[in-house]
Write an enzyme that holds these catalytic residues in place. Structure first.
Site, PDB file in Angstrom:
ATOM      1  N   ASP A  27      58.117  18.648  93.063  1.00  0.00           N
ATOM      2  CA  ASP A  27      56.684  18.392  92.977  1.00  0.00           C
ATOM      3  C   ASP A  27      55.916  19.717  92.974  1.00  0.00           C
ATOM      4  O   ASP A  27      56.413  20.739  93.446  1.00  0.00           O
ATOM      5  CB  ASP A  27      56.205  17.575  94.193  1.00  0.00           C
ATOM      6  CG  ASP A  27      56.858  16.202  94.255  1.00  0.00           C
ATOM      7  OD1 ASP A  27      57.292  15.704  93.199  1.00  0.00           O
ATOM      8  OD2 ASP A  27      56.930  15.650  95.366  1.00  0.00           O
TER       9      ASP A  27
HETATM   10  N1  URA Z   1      61.350  14.789  97.116  1.00  0.00           N
HETATM   11  C1  URA Z   1      60.001  14.860  97.039  1.00  0.00           C
HETATM   12  O1  URA Z   1      59.294  14.021  97.572  1.00  0.00           O
HETATM   13  N2  URA Z   1      59.460  15.871  96.367  1.00  0.00           N
HETATM   14  C2  URA Z   1      60.183  16.854  95.771  1.00  0.00           C
HETATM   15  O2  URA Z   1      59.615  17.772  95.183  1.00  0.00           O
HETATM   16  C3  URA Z   1      61.585  16.757  95.857  1.00  0.00           C
HETATM   17  C4  URA Z   1      62.138  15.721  96.542  1.00  0.00           C
END
Ligand code: URA
Length: 234
Positions: free
Chosen positions: A103
């Site tokens: 993310d």
């Molecule tokens: N899980 C998440 O919620 N975000 C990420 O970036 C990776 C794994």
């Protein structure tokens, strides 16, 4: 392979533009200025210099990036800076696939590869490559057993998904590591939501047995060796 095709593939310009570079005498092969843009070269053996740049070439390249917060795991984006924008020459000359997106607000280990089959092996849950995250939580960690056994979350298509068994190690009251197999959309955040907590900071610290290199500053990349790559799948 023809040098004009080779250099065009490496984003030195269209074939026509590469022909211009040859005409201007900007390209040397093994120390000799060339005039034939159809010259047959061996990328693995010949030293090719374009202007000031010694051309770097490998048939397959896999990079580790320490992804900073605030950039998106995408090849292009209209609004945000992408992880691909952070890659500099010589690696910027290659086309990378992102093996397991993070993310925008997540940081840490990101693998980028030109190798399509490796991409598949890293992200496919059937290959059993665990991804380890360091999480900081809003509330003290509880209900770890529930989380380890599997919880129901929404996947990227808003469908119910039961997470596979995972491993949690508590570091202090609100900090833990979690090792998961899958990579569903916002998976770690949604897993902690499922136990009524909230992830306030998230960092991926390992993929398989390959840890994030502590020497990499946020935004930096390094090329992985064969040993590093074996460690992903160990
Ligand atoms: N899980 C998440 O919620 N975000 C990420 O970036 C990776 C794994």
């Amino acid at each position: 392979m023809r040098i004009d095709k080779f250099l065009s593939n490496l984003k030195f310009g269209s074939r026509k533009e590469v022909h211009e570079l040859v005409k201007k005498g900007y390209i040397t092969v093994n120390g000799v200025v060339i005039s034939d843009f159809g010259l047959d070269i061996s990328p693995a053996l010949d030293q090719i210099i374009v202007g000031e740049e010694t051309v770097y070439y490998q048939p397959s390249i896999t990079l580790m990036m320490n992804k900073p917060k605030g950039v998106v795991s995408a090849n292009t984006d209209l609004l945000d800076k992408t992880v691909i924008d952070l890659i500099e020459i010589p690696f910027a000359r290659f086309d990378f696939n992102i093996a397991g997106r993070l993310d925008k607000d997540t940081e840490g280990l990101l693998i980028l590869t030109t190798d399509g089959s490796m991409l598949h092996q890293i992200i496919s849950p059937s290959k059993e490559v665990y991804k380890t995250y360091l999480v900081e939580l809003r509330d003290p960690l509880t209900r770890t057993e529930e989380l380890e056994n599997g919880v129901v979350i929404k996947d990227g298509k808003n469908m119910d998904f039961t997470t596979k068994p995972c491993f949690i190690k508590q570091i202090n009251e609100k900090v833990a590591t979690i090792k998961i197999l899958e990579g569903k959309f916002h998976q770690v955040k949604r897993m902690f939501e499922a136990i009524e907590n909230e992830v306030v900071a998230l960092k991926r610290i390992a993929i398989g047995e390959l840890p994030l290199d502590d020497n990499l500053l946020p935004g930096e990349v390094k090329e992985l060796s064969q040993v590093d790559i074996l460690n992903i799948f160990r």
